[in-house]
Motif scaffolding. Structure first.
Motif, short mmCIF file in Angstrom:
data_model
loop_
_atom_site.label_atom_id
_atom_site.label_comp_id
_atom_site.label_asym_id
_atom_site.label_seq_id
_atom_site.Cartn_x
_atom_site.Cartn_y
_atom_site.Cartn_z
N UNK A 1 0.80 -1.19 0.00
CA UNK A 1 0.00 0.00 0.00
C UNK A 1 0.85 1.26 0.00
N UNK A 2 1.75 1.37 0.91
CA UNK A 2 2.45 2.63 1.11
C UNK A 2 3.96 2.44 1.05
N UNK A 3 4.44 1.81 0.00
CA UNK A 3 5.88 1.64 -0.13
C UNK A 3 6.53 3.00 -0.32
N UNK A 4 7.67 3.19 0.29
CA UNK A 4 8.48 4.41 0.16
C UNK A 4 7.76 5.67 0.62
N UNK A 5 6.83 5.57 1.54
CA UNK A 5 6.14 6.74 2.05
C UNK A 5 6.55 6.97 3.50
N UNK A 6 6.60 8.22 3.89
CA UNK A 6 6.96 8.56 5.26
C UNK A 6 5.89 8.08 6.24
N UNK A 7 6.32 7.87 7.47
CA UNK A 7 5.41 7.46 8.53
C UNK A 7 5.02 8.67 9.38
N UNK A 8 3.96 8.51 10.13
CA UNK A 8 3.46 9.55 11.03
C UNK A 8 4.53 9.92 12.05
N UNK A 9 4.68 11.22 12.27
CA UNK A 9 5.61 11.70 13.29
C UNK A 9 4.89 12.58 14.32
N UNK A 10 3.56 12.54 14.31
CA UNK A 10 2.77 13.33 15.26
C UNK A 10 3.03 12.85 16.68
N UNK A 11 3.18 13.78 17.61
CA UNK A 11 3.41 13.41 19.00
C UNK A 11 2.12 13.05 19.71
N UNK A 12 1.04 13.74 19.38
CA UNK A 12 -0.27 13.48 19.99
C UNK A 12 -1.26 13.16 18.88
N UNK A 13 -1.58 11.89 18.71
CA UNK A 13 -2.53 11.48 17.68
C UNK A 13 -3.94 11.55 18.24
N UNK A 29 -2.76 7.67 10.98
CA UNK A 29 -3.04 8.83 11.82
C UNK A 29 -4.11 9.69 11.15
N UNK A 30 -5.16 10.04 11.88
CA UNK A 30 -6.23 10.86 11.33
C UNK A 30 -5.79 12.31 11.13
N UNK A 31 -4.76 12.74 11.83
CA UNK A 31 -4.31 14.13 11.74
C UNK A 31 -3.47 14.35 10.47
N UNK A 32 -2.43 13.54 10.26
CA UNK A 32 -1.53 13.75 9.12
C UNK A 32 -1.80 12.79 7.96
N UNK A 33 -2.64 11.78 8.20
CA UNK A 33 -3.02 10.78 7.19
C UNK A 33 -1.83 9.98 6.66
N UNK A 34 -0.85 9.74 7.54
CA UNK A 34 0.29 8.89 7.20
C UNK A 34 0.21 7.63 8.05
N UNK A 35 0.72 6.50 7.53
CA UNK A 35 0.68 5.26 8.32
C UNK A 35 1.56 5.35 9.55
N UNK A 36 1.18 4.61 10.56
CA UNK A 36 1.94 4.54 11.80
C UNK A 36 2.96 3.42 11.67
N UNK A 37 4.21 3.74 11.88
CA UNK A 37 5.30 2.78 11.69
C UNK A 37 5.07 1.52 12.52
#
Length: 55
Positions: A1-13, A29-37
């Motif tokens: 699904x998300x090869x080579x994509x950055x992961x969530x770095x939000x401190x408070x999800x 993550x619902x805030x940044x819409x990136x997968x959680x590592x």
């Protein structure tokens, strides 16, 4: 699904949701819409069917 994509770095999800592909799902993550590592979970069987593991 998300090869080579950055992961969530939000401190408070505030919340997360899941996105599926053919083999499993990511928590996203619902805030940044990136997968959680390290949150990818494979379905329990290759055929995508729900099977009882007690068999």
């Amino acid at each position: 699904m998300r090869d080579n994509q950055e992961f969530c770095k939000c401190k408070n999800r505030p919340s997360v949701y899941s996105e599926e592909d053919d083999w499993g799902y990511w928590l996203v993550c619902a805030q940044c819409r990136k997968p959680i590592e390290d949150s990818y979970t494979y379905f329990n069987h290759y055929d995508g069917e729900d099977h009882c593991d007690d068999d």
